[in-house]
Scaffold this active site. Structure first.
Site, PDB file in Angstrom:
ATOM      1  CB  CYS A   2      17.114  42.781  12.027  1.00 17.74           C
ATOM      2  SG  CYS A   2      17.984  41.134  11.348  1.00 17.74           S
ATOM      3  NE  ARG A  27      15.087  48.487  11.214  1.00 21.70           N
ATOM      4  CZ  ARG A  27      15.635  49.501  10.049  1.00 21.70           C
ATOM      5  NH1 ARG A  27      15.167  50.491  10.052  1.00 21.70           N
ATOM      6  NH2 ARG A  27      16.343  49.137   8.943  1.00 21.70           N
ATOM      7  CD1 TRP A  74      11.318  39.907   8.976  1.00 23.94           C
ATOM      8  CD2 TRP A  74      13.010  39.674   7.849  1.00 23.94           C
ATOM      9  NE1 TRP A  74      10.618  39.768   7.980  1.00 23.94           N
ATOM     10  CE2 TRP A  74      11.221  39.089   7.265  1.00 23.94           C
ATOM     11  CE3 TRP A  74      14.203  39.111   6.956  1.00 23.94           C
ATOM     12  CZ2 TRP A  74      11.833  38.992   5.075  1.00 23.94           C
ATOM     13  CZ3 TRP A  74      13.786  39.448   5.662  1.00 23.94           C
ATOM     14  CH2 TRP A  74      12.591  38.771   5.138  1.00 23.94           C
ATOM     15  CG  ASN A 100      19.859  45.359   9.620  1.00 25.23           C
ATOM     16  OD1 ASN A 100      19.114  44.274   8.962  1.00 25.23           O
ATOM     17  ND2 ASN A 100      19.047  46.272   9.174  1.00 25.23           N
ATOM     18  N   GLY A 101      21.409  42.816   8.077  1.00 25.89           N
ATOM     19  CA  GLY A 101      22.385  42.317   7.086  1.00 25.89           C
ATOM     20  C   GLY A 101      22.619  41.077   6.706  1.00 25.89           C
ATOM     21  CD  GLU A 490      -0.814  50.593  -0.482  1.00 23.26           C
ATOM     22  OE1 GLU A 490      -0.487  50.121  -1.441  1.00 23.26           O
ATOM     23  OE2 GLU A 490      -0.422  51.286  -0.058  1.00 23.26           O
ATOM     24  CE  LYS A 494      -0.726  48.423   2.649  1.00 29.96           C
ATOM     25  NZ  LYS A 494      -0.026  49.422   1.936  1.00 29.96           N
ATOM     26  CD  GLU A 497       1.453  44.646   3.513  1.00 27.66           C
ATOM     27  OE1 GLU A 497       2.532  44.993   3.322  1.00 27.66           O
ATOM     28  OE2 GLU A 497       0.773  45.959   3.171  1.00 27.66           O
ATOM     29  CG  HIS A 513      -8.736  40.087 -20.974  1.00 23.76           C
ATOM     30  ND1 HIS A 513      -9.476  39.118 -21.879  1.00 23.76           N
ATOM     31  CD2 HIS A 513      -9.187  41.148 -20.332  1.00 23.76           C
ATOM     32  CE1 HIS A 513     -10.043  40.237 -22.627  1.00 23.76           C
ATOM     33  NE2 HIS A 513      -9.910  41.829 -21.945  1.00 23.76           N
ATOM     34  CE  LYS A 612       6.786  51.425   7.309  1.00 29.30           C
ATOM     35  NZ  LYS A 612       5.369  51.253   6.451  1.00 29.30           N
TER      36      LYS A 612
HETATM   37  C1  F6R Z   1       3.950  47.603   2.053  1.00 29.68           C
HETATM   38  C2  F6R Z   1       4.764  48.167   2.381  1.00 29.68           C
HETATM   39  C3  F6R Z   1       5.741  48.230   1.377  1.00 29.68           C
HETATM   40  C4  F6R Z   1       6.726  49.471   1.470  1.00 29.68           C
HETATM   41  C5  F6R Z   1       7.608  48.594   0.075  1.00 29.68           C
HETATM   42  C6  F6R Z   1       9.062  50.017  -0.045  1.00 29.68           C
HETATM   43  O1  F6R Z   1       2.694  47.978   3.129  1.00 29.68           O
HETATM   44  O2  F6R Z   1       4.665  48.815   3.271  1.00 29.68           O
HETATM   45  O3  F6R Z   1       5.073  47.360  -0.296  1.00 29.68           O
HETATM   46  O4  F6R Z   1       6.287  50.209   0.458  1.00 29.68           O
HETATM   47  O5  F6R Z   1       8.892  47.812   1.174  1.00 29.68           O
HETATM   48  O6  F6R Z   1       9.327  50.243   1.268  1.00 29.68           O
HETATM   49  P1  F6R Z   1      10.395  51.702   0.938  1.00 29.68           P
HETATM   50  O7  F6R Z   1       8.894  52.648   1.018  1.00 29.68           O
HETATM   51  O8  F6R Z   1      10.180  52.210   2.748  1.00 29.68           O
HETATM   52  O9  F6R Z   1      11.266  51.598   0.152  1.00 29.68           O
END
Ligand code: F6R
Length: 617
Positions: A2, A27, A74, A100-101, A490, A494, A497, A513, A612
């Site tokens: 949040c 966020r 969030w 937030n938490g 990765e 990407k 998500e 496999h 994020k």
């Molecule tokens: C994917 C992504 C997440 C972050 C993960 C760790 O695109 O951004 O998987 O990599 O949440 O985040 P940090 O690096 O902030 O600990």
């Protein structure tokens, strides 16, 4: 997760809060709300949905107060509804709270408060906390005055809390004051010109001030328009340490780009330069880091590395593992931070522990760091956020210096983590067996990486065309080997998500496999096939996919010959040093995912269910 913002000063608070919430929206974006005092009572405006809806509502019913609190959510406790949005009011209407938490013992508190006659309008843990503040406030000595009672009732409430919080509260009887506090959720005090702000993230502050105090766990800040005090839960005074945010408003704005993800993909050459700046030895044969707080002698004692991280950062750790083992010949283990914290894995006394985190606030990574420290290990952090909890609690580390990453899907922070991992591998390798000449070659290769990335970025229109052809697919495989296996992971992450397409990353040969069962003309494979000793083997994997009618998007080195007719689309990457290859190969998978998501009309910067910086477990 949040986003939190609070303002107190001489200007109208609501527009400043709304502006801050727009910057914090990455966020969490399930719902948004704000609270301020109007005509002697606390008024809350909150809505499920985006901040724009809140902004519209506030514009129709403007609040004149010069202090207030705001939140973008969030969801953790309770569905995405207007009622569950923050701020929450206590049932007597005396307190408004944003949070937030996660409050883990909220159920016991709620039972207690229901027994005392408190009522609840939402399913959230935050409303419980707010009512507990009201409960303690009523018990405080009235002679102490509302200001002291407000602060002390928050302090008493927080002493009962198990869990995590970044909070800010208003009290109707202390009209021009704010109390805020944190435990394991980030909170920053912004010190402006005759005004103060509280925010969960520096991006909400940069428009108004660069001067900040990073609050620590267990600290409570009490704000009036003219002053602030910081104390602890035990009532000890805290002397504030002033810091400065080094980046500017422009860094946190879109400029001419359509999405932050697009902006951040194209910022990568510069981001890589910033991650390398000043970090090569004068003789140009190794890396150097200012903040490790370890001597060369300390490093010589290390016989094993352990890396912990989450998500994309975990993928970057896997690449670091490959490069450290390959060039420094030291064993490396990589674990998901969320698993490590509960696994009780034997580490060995000469293990050097690293955590990697863009935000520096990911709760699982922080918990892994604390667990390792509790066991007596020194922990180094590779991190992009000066002042973050991980930066503060680690024993040293390496800052990424790529500026704020706003797009929820990590891009420039990821390639910068790859770069720093490659530099750590070099640093350790040069202390061991790597020759001066090989070191110089390695350093020159890293220095050339930004230009190679520019060359791949120049292919964006071609990659966009490929994305258009395959955007309707519902499954994708991403395949790679060695240091490009994590890039396959990765790419799959990407894509899923931001475009909600099911995608899996696999080591190319492992595909036989199991995953090969998915292959049909409807399931394209992105195959990372650089030139090198395994090139022919990867071509064999492509043959196997093709034999099952799977469309192939091949990412291969310029000049490499994928046999005619085998690949349906080819993206070329420049020939490069092994340490740079993962960085260069990451760009096509980022662009492909981005353009597929755009083609499908997805909200690239705010993908569903995500946020994020994951600050809850
Ligand atoms: C994917 C992504 C997440 C972050 C993960 C760790 O695109 O951004 O998987 O990599 O949440 O985040 P940090 O690096 O902030 O600990």
């Amino acid at each position: 997760m949040c986003g939190i913002i609070a303002y107190i000063g001489k200007h109208r608070a609501a527009p400043i809060i709304v502006e801050g919430l727009k910057r914090l929206e990455y966020r969490g974006y399930d719902s948004a709300g704000l609270a301020a005092q109007q005509n002697g009572r606390l008024v809350v405006i909150k809505k499920a949905g985006r901040v724009d809806r809140l902004a519209q509502e506030e514009a129709e019913h403007p609040l004149s107060a010069t202090s207030g609190i705001g939140h973008t959510r969030w969801a953790t406790h309770g569905a995405v509804t207007d009622a569950n949005a923050h701020p929450h009011l206590s049932s007597d209407g005396k307190f408004a709270l944003i949070h937030n938490g996660v409050i883990e013992n909220y159920a016991q508190m709620k039972t207690f408060l229901l027994g005392k006659g408190f009522t609840f309008k939402s399913e959230t843990d935050t409303e419980v906390l707010c009512n507990l503040i009201a409960y303690h406030y009523a018990k405080e000595d009235a002679a102490a005055g509302p200001s002291v009672r407000f602060l002390e009732s928050v302090r008493k409430t927080l002493r009962h809390v198990e869990g995590t919080y970044g909070i800010a509260a208003l009290c109707v009887e202390a009209p021009n004051e704010i109390v805020a506090a944190r435990k394991a959720s980030p909170l920053i005090l912004g010190v402006g010109e005759a005004e103060y702000l509280i925010a969960s993230d520096a991006s909400a502050l940069v428009g108004r001030t660069q001067n900040v105090v990073y609050l620590k766990d267990g600290e409570i800040v009490h704000l009036t328009p003219k002053a602030f005090t910081i104390t602890t839960l035990d009532q000890a005074d805290v002397s504030p340490v002033m810091d400065r945010i080094t980046w500017s408003v422009a860094d946190a704005e879109l400029g001419t780009y359509e999405h932050f993800m697009e902006k951040e993909i194209f910022e990568q050459p510069l981001a890589l330069e910033n991650s390398m700046r000043g970090r090569f030895s004068e003789d140009g044969s190794t890396a150097q880091f200012g903040g490790l707080n370890l001597t060369a002698g300390d490093f010589a004692q290390v016989d094993r590395f352990m890396f912990c991280a989450c998500g994309s950062a975990w993928h970057a750790c896997l690449v670091a593992e490959h490069l450290i083992e390959r060039f420094a010949r030291l064993p490396v283990e990589v674990d998901y931070a969320s698993e490590f914290r509960y696994r009780n894995s034997p580490l060995g006394r000469s293990t050097l522990f690293f955590v990697m985190s863009q935000s520096g606030e990911t709760i699982d990574t922080l918990a892994a760091l604390r667990e390792a420290k509790r066991k007596g290990y020194r922990v180094l952090a590779i991190n992009n956020s000066v002042g973050s909890t991980i930066a503060r609690e680690s024993d040293g580390g390496i800052f990424q210096h790529v500026g704020p990453e706003i797009g929820v899907a990590s891009t420039k922070a990821f390639t910068s983590q790859l770069m720093i991992g490659a530099m750590v591998a070099l640093y350790v390798a040069r202390m061991r067996d790597m020759s001066f000449a090989d070191g110089v070659q390695y350093v020159n290769a890293l220095k050339g990486a930004p230009d190679l990335v520019r060359r791949v970025l120049a292919q964006a229109p071609h990659i966009r065309d490929i994305a258009r052809r395959y955007a309707a697919s519902s499954d994708f495989l991403f395949l790679g080997r060695l240091s490009l296996f994590p890039i396959a992971l990765e790419g799959a992450l990407k894509l899923k998500e931001i475009s909600y397409i099911h995608a899996e990353g696999y080591p190319a040969a492992e595909m036989k496999h199991g995953p090969i069962a998915l292959i049909s003309e409807k399931c394209p494979s992105v195959v990372l096939a650089p030139k090198g000793e395994l090139f022919n083997k990867i071509v064999s994997s492509i043959q196997e996919l093709k034999a099952r009618k799977g469309p192939i998007i091949a990412v291969t080195t310029e000049g490499s010959e994928i046999p005619a007719g085998l690949a349906d689309a080819v993206i070329s990457i420049p020939d490069c040093h092994e340490a740079v290859l993962p960085i260069v190969a990451a760009i096509p998978v980022q662009l492909l995912s981005y353009y597929i998501a755009v083609e499908r009309g997805c909200d690239v910067d705010k993908p569903r269910n995500l946020a994020k910086s994951v600050t809850v477990e």
